[in-house]
Design an enzyme around this catalytic site. Structure first.
Site, short mmCIF file in Angstrom:
data_model
loop_
_atom_site.label_atom_id
_atom_site.label_comp_id
_atom_site.label_asym_id
_atom_site.label_seq_id
_atom_site.Cartn_x
_atom_site.Cartn_y
_atom_site.Cartn_z
N ARG A 177 0.83 -1.23 0.00
CA ARG A 177 0.00 0.00 0.00
C ARG A 177 0.86 1.27 0.00
O ARG A 177 0.50 2.27 0.62
CB ARG A 177 -0.97 0.01 1.20
N SER A 227 -11.16 0.32 3.00
CA SER A 227 -10.54 -0.17 4.24
C SER A 227 -9.99 1.01 5.04
O SER A 227 -9.23 1.82 4.52
CB SER A 227 -9.40 -1.13 3.91
N GLU A 297 -5.42 3.72 6.63
CA GLU A 297 -5.17 3.63 5.19
C GLU A 297 -5.82 4.82 4.48
O GLU A 297 -5.46 5.17 3.37
CB GLU A 297 -5.73 2.31 4.63
#
Length: 304
Positions: A177, A227, A297
């Site tokens: 990520r 998320s 995130e």
């Protein structure tokens, strides 16, 4: 006064319907949260982006580049300066054999459809991922064992001095990520993805399976930013949050999804402050119970 001068400058080369003043950012994020941006601009090509940045620098006005706002939480006071939005206004695509090249504003869903239509395999994992290809490339979005780093071949970027240059996948510094593009000193213009010729029916079946699994497990019917937390090493954020007894926990209009605890949803006109308080509460409970630090995130922008 600077903003008035800047607005007048922008009108010289961008049509007025693509420049918005005091634009509510809740209209530009999947969370449906956020105060106004002083100015929001929708450029159509790299040259316009360069000129917008030059104007901002000349007037000493800050700017922020966004995609479709699917991973973005904007604070309640909004964003000062200029928001440059690269979405449906910046979304050309070219396909040559097994190479897909598209602008950063192309929707991930459109790129996935293009791969299917051309019987190209490798993007199936992205089925159902919201947002733009640019956003997915910058954050190395992934699902079902795949991620953007698997398919990105090279990108073109614009630096803050107005130079356009190419970066290979190796130069993007991909990790979970993350990529070097998250530093914010370069603007992603377009991406070239290398896929593999495959069987159309098999590709379609896999895509449909992934979308079906998303619908069963994720609260896609409620506003969210995907998320809420990155996956901690050797564990899953949603699992930890559920084990901490926080499914359905609510602060103001923000709630931990009762379908998937890894999502924070906007169930009743949530403010950014509601979401931030809920994030802090989740982090504290998971830390107290499991001694694990959860890292958000979601990207947070705007005036505190």
């Amino acid at each position: 006064m600077k903003l008035d001068l800047l607005y007048d400058k922008l009108k010289n080369f961008i049509s007025e319907e693509r420049i918005k003043q005091n634009e509510p950012m809740k209209n530009h994020t999947s969370f449906h949260i956020g105060g106004p941006a002083d100015i929001l601009v929708l450029p159509q090509d790299a040259e316009e982006i360069k000129r917008i940045i030059t104007c901002c620098k000349d007037e000493g006005v800050p700017f922020f580049v966004m995609g479709n706002g699917t991973n973005l939480l904007v604070r309640d006071k909004g964003i000062r300066g200029v928001v440059i939005k690269l979405a449906q206004n910046f979304n050309d695509i070219q396909i040559t054999k097994n190479i897909i090249k598209c602008k950063a504003g192309m929707a991930v869903s459109a790129a996935v459809r293009a791969a299917l239509e051309n019987s190209l395999s490798g993007l199936e994992f992205a089925s159902g991922i919201p947002g733009t290809v640019g956003g997915a490339v910058v954050m190395n979005a992934g699902a079902f064992g795949g991620e953007m780093a698997d398919v990105v071949k090279k990108v073109n970027v614009l630096d803050l001095e107005g130079n356009i240059f190419e970066m290979s996948k190796d130069e993007l510094g991909y990790s979970y990520r993350n990529s070097v593009l998250q530093k914010g000193d370069k603007i992603l213009l377009d991406v070239e993805m290398e896929l593999t010729p495959g069987n159309r029916d098999e590709i379609k079946a896999k895509m449909e399976d992934y979308i079906s699994r998303r619908k069963q497990k994720q609260p896609l019917n409620l506003p969210s930013a995907g998320s809420a937390f990155k996956r901690p090493p050797g564990n899953y954020a949603g699992y930890l949050i559920e084990k901490a007894g926080l499914k359905g926990y609510r602060i103001g209009g923000a709630m931990v999804s009762d379908l998937h605890a890894g999502f924070i949803v906007n169930i009743d006109n949530a403010t950014c402050e509601d979401v931030l308080k809920l994030i802090k509460h989740i982090q504290k409970e998971v830390k107290d119970k499991f001694n694990i630090d959860l890292e958000p995130e979601i990207k947070i922008q705007g005036e505190s």
